[in-house]
Design an enzyme around this catalytic site. Structure first.
Site, PDB file in Angstrom:
ATOM      1  N   SER A   1       0.833  -1.204   0.000  1.00 49.22           N
ATOM      2  CA  SER A   1       0.000   0.000   0.000  1.00 49.22           C
ATOM      3  C   SER A   1       0.860   1.242   0.000  1.00 49.22           C
ATOM      4  O   SER A   1       2.002   1.239   0.484  1.00 49.22           O
ATOM      5  CB  SER A   1      -0.900   0.010   1.239  1.00 49.22           C
ATOM      6  OG  SER A   1      -1.534   1.260   1.430  1.00 49.22           O
TER       7      SER A   1
ATOM      8  N   TYR B   1      -2.500  -1.008  10.253  1.00 44.26           N
ATOM      9  CA  TYR B   1      -2.587  -1.379   8.839  1.00 44.26           C
ATOM     10  C   TYR B   1      -1.306  -1.015   8.101  1.00 44.26           C
ATOM     11  O   TYR B   1      -0.724  -1.846   7.378  1.00 44.26           O
ATOM     12  CB  TYR B   1      -3.780  -0.676   8.207  1.00 44.26           C
ATOM     13  CG  TYR B   1      -3.913  -0.852   6.717  1.00 44.26           C
ATOM     14  CD1 TYR B   1      -4.481  -1.999   6.174  1.00 44.26           C
ATOM     15  CD2 TYR B   1      -3.495   0.145   5.835  1.00 44.26           C
ATOM     16  CE1 TYR B   1      -4.621  -2.164   4.810  1.00 44.26           C
ATOM     17  CE2 TYR B   1      -3.624  -0.007   4.463  1.00 44.26           C
ATOM     18  CZ  TYR B   1      -4.191  -1.157   3.957  1.00 44.26           C
ATOM     19  OH  TYR B   1      -4.320  -1.307   2.595  1.00 44.26           O
TER      20      TYR B   1
END
Length: 285
Positions: free
Chosen positions: A176, A189
């Site tokens: 990400s 995350y």
């Protein structure tokens, strides 16, 4: 394991979300005719029921691959992805379960081998995220669960697949932009995404002598069920993705071609690399 209706939801909020309930619907349709780049290949894609996983399954099928669709419990979304793959003239199987469970990963890969006889491409796409404004707000359960899905699950799935991957196989992981830019409300995350990038680079070095390539894709803000289903504060959703240089969120079918490129022979001289479909944000490689 497979095609069941009793996989327990294991999350603190409404994640994972259902694409069937999302408006506007994410764009998953491939944008161009296939050219046979994955003819005869078998791909296992985690989180393939919706979002980036669905778009990748659709594109891989158009390019000639049969698909194993792994997902947690979104049976309606997974059934639609299966129909999408079949509409491209390919075979699909759906396997429901928790990739954070090592035993499930082993059973899922065994099902793929039983059905197709081989495995050529592993796409580790499944993930979860939960927002918290302060680090003290992250519960131990959420912290363990996020790592269990995002990085433990990637290890478990790769461990299960490894004995079946031969020279010429490809692994593509989903990291990400948060790994590169940071994200103050996604501490757990973004930490898992940093781990995934390191895992990708190290696994590439580990497998390269066996002719297996390992790469990753680091999407920016992409319109999928992940964010509006609890991955972002509700008040942020109307402006989701507007902070990118392109001024909008990306669509899943704008990310899937990066997975295709890394999975096929077009990327035969690439391993340990990360591609960045992120709307123009400049990040360190």
């Amino acid at each position: 394991m497979a095609d069941t209706d009793n996989v327990e939801m294991v999350h603190e909020d409404e994640l994972p979300g259902h694409e069937s309930e999302l408006e506007p619907k994410p764009e998953w349709e491939p944008r161009y005719p296939g050219s046979g780049r994955l003819d005869g290949k078998i791909a296992l894609i985690t989180g393939a029921d919706s979002g980036i996983g669905r778009a990748t399954a659709a594109l891989f099928a158009r390019e000639g691959a049969d698909i194993a669709i792994l997902y947690l419990c979104e049976h309606d979304d997974a059934a639609k992805t299966r129909k999408i793959v079949e509409a491209e003239g390919r075979t699909a199987i759906t396997i429901a379960g928790d990739i954070g469970d090592k035993g499930f990963c082993e059973q899922a890969v065994a099902k793929v081998i039983e059905t197709f006889g081989k495995l050529d491409i592993l796409v580790n796409n499944a993930g979860e995220q939960h927002w918290d404004r302060e680090i003290e707000d992250i519960s131990e359960g959420q912290l363990r669960r996020t790592f269990q899905t995002n990085i433990f699950g990637m290890f478990f799935m790769t461990q299960a697949a490894r004995p079946h991957l031969r020279k010429g196989a490809a692994i593509v992981n989903c990291t990400s932009i948060t790994m590169y830019e940071g994200q103050p409300i996604l501490l757990d995350y973004s930490a898992t995404k940093g781990a995934i990038t390191a895992f990708t680079r190290s696994l590439s070095e580990n497998l390269i002598d066996d002719g297996i390539r390992v790469n990753a894709v680091a999407p920016g803000p992409i319109w999928t069920p992940l964010n509006p289903s609890g991955g972002q504060p509700e008040e942020k959703i109307p402006d989701f993705g507007k902070g990118t240089p392109m001024g909008r969120p990306g669509q899943p079918n704008e990310v899937a071609p990066a997975f295709l490129f890394l999975a096929c022979e077009d990327a035969s001289y690439m391993s340990g690399q990360v591609l960045h479909p992120n709307g123009g944000s400049i990040v360190g490689g």
